[in-house]
Design an enzyme around this catalytic site. Structure first.
Site, PDB file in Angstrom:
ATOM      1  N   CYS A  32       0.827  -1.211   0.000  1.00  0.00           N
ATOM      2  CA  CYS A  32       0.000   0.000   0.000  1.00  0.00           C
ATOM      3  C   CYS A  32       0.864   1.265   0.000  1.00  0.00           C
ATOM      4  CB  CYS A  32      -0.900  -0.054   1.240  1.00  0.00           C
ATOM      5  SG  CYS A  32      -1.736   1.477   1.646  1.00  0.00           S
ATOM      6  N   CYS A  35       0.054   3.796   2.723  1.00  0.00           N
ATOM      7  CA  CYS A  35       0.511   3.273   4.018  1.00  0.00           C
ATOM      8  C   CYS A  35       1.989   3.602   4.220  1.00  0.00           C
ATOM      9  CB  CYS A  35       0.330   1.752   4.083  1.00  0.00           C
ATOM     10  SG  CYS A  35      -1.376   1.204   3.970  1.00  0.00           S
TER      11      CYS A  35
END
Length: 129
Positions: A32, A35
């Site tokens: 991600c 993230c």
């Protein structure tokens, strides 16, 4: 994981939340992009707030935890205070917003929060009957 964050797993999650007044949880995954960009902001907040536990749940390695909390998108930040989830929001927060959320969580009157939760649960039970 750095020394300021704790990897949360299904084995240590309940104990961590039970044993600590404040637990911030970052639900994330290796693949991600947002993230990864949020990680240094989260680390900095962890260093600035040593009285709180900053945990990270790898949603790929811990799908049961992600499912238990209904995580639909990552990153998702959750704050648990006195074993009550007081904040949950998907998306990478900028540093100032994260500090603001932490400040708001610190100021919460937990007696009021518990009272509100109890009222909501009673309302939900009454609607079921």
């Amino acid at each position: 994981m750095s020394s300021t964050t704790v990897e949360l797993t299904k084995e240590n999650f309940d104990q961590t939340v039970t044993d600590n007044e404040f637990v911030l949880i970052d639900f994330w995954a290796e693949w991600c992009g947002p993230c990864k960009s949020f990680a240094p902001v989260y680390e900095k907040a962890a260093e600035s707030n040593p009285d709180m536990v900053f945990g990270k749940v790898d949603t790929e390695a811990q799908p049961e935890l992600a499912q238990a909390f209904g995580i639909q998108s990552i990153p998702t930040l959750m704050i648990v205070r006195d074993q009550v989830a007081v904040f949950a929001q998907p998306g990478a927060l900028p540093e100032a917003a994260l500090e603001d959320v932490i400040g708001q969580a610190r100021k919460l009157d937990m007696d009021e929060v518990r009272k509100s939760v109890a009222e909501e649960q009673a309302k939900a039970q009454a609607q079921e009957q």
